[in-house]
Write a protein that holds these residues in place. Structure first.
Motif, PDB file in Angstrom:
ATOM      1  N   LEU A  17       0.833  -1.206   0.000  1.00 21.74           N
ATOM      2  CA  LEU A  17       0.000   0.000   0.000  1.00 21.74           C
ATOM      3  C   LEU A  17       0.869   1.257   0.000  1.00 21.74           C
ATOM      4  N   ALA A  18       1.907   1.275   0.820  1.00 26.31           N
ATOM      5  CA  ALA A  18       2.813   2.430   0.844  1.00 26.31           C
ATOM      6  C   ALA A  18       3.478   2.620  -0.519  1.00 26.31           C
ATOM      7  N   ALA A  19       3.852   1.524  -1.163  1.00 29.23           N
ATOM      8  CA  ALA A  19       4.466   1.607  -2.489  1.00 29.23           C
ATOM      9  C   ALA A  19       3.482   2.142  -3.519  1.00 29.23           C
ATOM     10  N   GLU A  20       2.235   1.733  -3.411  1.00 26.78           N
ATOM     11  CA  GLU A  20       1.219   2.229  -4.340  1.00 26.78           C
ATOM     12  C   GLU A  20       0.956   3.721  -4.112  1.00 26.78           C
ATOM     13  N   HIS A  21       0.943   4.167  -2.859  1.00 27.24           N
ATOM     14  CA  HIS A  21       0.813   5.607  -2.591  1.00 27.24           C
ATOM     15  C   HIS A  21       1.945   6.366  -3.290  1.00 27.24           C
ATOM     16  N   ALA A  22       3.159   5.873  -3.134  1.00 28.10           N
ATOM     17  CA  ALA A  22       4.323   6.533  -3.731  1.00 28.10           C
ATOM     18  C   ALA A  22       4.263   6.485  -5.257  1.00 28.10           C
ATOM     19  N   ALA A  23       3.785   5.369  -5.817  1.00 28.62           N
ATOM     20  CA  ALA A  23       3.673   5.252  -7.274  1.00 28.62           C
ATOM     21  C   ALA A  23       2.653   6.241  -7.825  1.00 28.62           C
ATOM     22  N   GLU A  94       7.946   1.305 -11.205  1.00 30.21           N
ATOM     23  CA  GLU A  94       7.458  -0.058 -11.428  1.00 30.21           C
ATOM     24  C   GLU A  94       8.402  -1.096 -10.830  1.00 30.21           C
ATOM     25  N   ASN A  95       9.706  -0.866 -10.935  1.00 36.32           N
ATOM     26  CA  ASN A  95      10.660  -1.798 -10.324  1.00 36.32           C
ATOM     27  C   ASN A  95      10.490  -1.845  -8.817  1.00 36.32           C
ATOM     28  N   ARG A  96      10.262  -0.705  -8.200  1.00 43.13           N
ATOM     29  CA  ARG A  96      10.093  -0.660  -6.750  1.00 43.13           C
ATOM     30  C   ARG A  96       8.785  -1.306  -6.324  1.00 43.13           C
ATOM     31  N   VAL A  97       7.737  -1.084  -7.083  1.00 43.99           N
ATOM     32  CA  VAL A  97       6.458  -1.728  -6.786  1.00 43.99           C
ATOM     33  C   VAL A  97       6.608  -3.247  -6.933  1.00 43.99           C
ATOM     34  N   ALA A  98       7.325  -3.688  -7.945  1.00 42.57           N
ATOM     35  CA  ALA A  98       7.556  -5.129  -8.122  1.00 42.57           C
ATOM     36  C   ALA A  98       8.241  -5.724  -6.897  1.00 42.57           C
ATOM     37  N   ALA A 123       3.643  -5.108 -12.751  1.00 41.78           N
ATOM     38  CA  ALA A 123       4.706  -4.128 -12.508  1.00 41.78           C
ATOM     39  C   ALA A 123       5.952  -4.460 -13.334  1.00 41.78           C
ATOM     40  N   ALA A 124       6.285  -5.736 -13.425  1.00 44.80           N
ATOM     41  CA  ALA A 124       7.455  -6.137 -14.208  1.00 44.80           C
ATOM     42  C   ALA A 124       7.265  -5.842 -15.689  1.00 44.80           C
ATOM     43  N   VAL A 125       6.069  -6.095 -16.199  1.00 40.90           N
ATOM     44  CA  VAL A 125       5.780  -5.809 -17.606  1.00 40.90           C
ATOM     45  C   VAL A 125       5.883  -4.304 -17.863  1.00 40.90           C
ATOM     46  N   ALA A 136      15.489 -11.189 -15.054  1.00 38.47           N
ATOM     47  CA  ALA A 136      15.002 -12.560 -15.003  1.00 38.47           C
ATOM     48  C   ALA A 136      13.957 -12.758 -13.915  1.00 38.47           C
ATOM     49  N   PHE A 137      14.183 -12.179 -12.743  1.00 40.61           N
ATOM     50  CA  PHE A 137      13.278 -12.346 -11.623  1.00 40.61           C
ATOM     51  C   PHE A 137      12.963 -10.980 -11.024  1.00 40.61           C
ATOM     52  N   PRO A 138      12.013 -10.264 -11.609  1.00 39.97           N
ATOM     53  CA  PRO A 138      11.705  -8.915 -11.127  1.00 39.97           C
ATOM     54  C   PRO A 138      11.252  -8.919  -9.676  1.00 39.97           C
ATOM     55  N   GLY A 139      11.716  -7.919  -8.946  1.00 40.68           N
ATOM     56  CA  GLY A 139      11.304  -7.773  -7.571  1.00 40.68           C
ATOM     57  C   GLY A 139      12.145  -8.529  -6.575  1.00 40.68           C
TER      58      GLY A 139
END
Length: 173
Positions: A17-23, A94-98, A123-125, A136-139
């Motif tokens: 949720l905090a990441a989505e607020h920031a995004a 997107e990388n941070r959300v992933a 997010a990776a896409v 190879a392995f996002p997040g």
């Protein structure tokens, strides 16, 4: 589900949720600098993060938690003065959300885990579309050498020298 597992899941939901607020905040900046050709993609991502934020708010409440509030502002990882920087910021968001969705996949069970995996994939896409690169392995933490989604894993330090409150951006007062 044990109390310990529920607490871990709630903690991961709060981080997402905090990441989505920031995004949402970050895409507001992106939208102000992005080229006309990419404005539709930026608006779509912004709307998607707002929807995710709202869904996560409900999920936190469903688990008996009080949803983490958005900060009034967030420090960006770099200056965003033109369209190229706006594209880099979108990829970084997107990388941070992933990263936090990767943590939520590990902590969640059942339908919530499936939804977190879908959010990680999305997010990776988007990160790959914005940056033109993929991992190879996002997040996963291994790609940065830090714990993905952990406090302080933003790659930026707040001015006060304390750990950031959000895994996606550093809040500002």
């Amino acid at each position: 589900m044990s109390d310990e597992a529920k607490a871990a899941e709630l903690k991961a939901l709060q981080a997402a949720l905090a990441a989505e607020h920031a995004a949402v905040y970050g895409y507001g900046v992106v939208g102000g600098r992005i080229s006309q050709a990419r404005r539709v993609a930026a608006r779509s991502a912004y709307d998607g993060h707002r929807a995710q934020r709202d869904a996560l708010t409900r999920e936190v409440r469903d688990l008996g938690g009080t949803p983490v509030a958005a900060s009034a502002g967030y420090a960006l990882p770099f200056p965003v003065q033109d369209a190229a920087a706006a594209v880099r910021l979108a990829a970084e968001l997107e990388n941070r959300v992933a990263g936090v969705y990767s943590d939520l996949v590990r902590a969640a069970m059942g339908a919530r885990r499936v939804a977190a995996a879908a959010s990680l994939r999305q997010a990776a896409v988007l990160a790959a579309r914005w940056s033109g690169e993929s991992v190879a392995f996002p997040g996963l933490a291994e790609r940065t050498g830090e714990a993905a989604g952990a406090t302080g894993a933003t790659g930026t330090a707040p001015a006060s020298g304390t750990a950031p409150a959000s895994p996606s951006a550093t809040p500002t007062a």
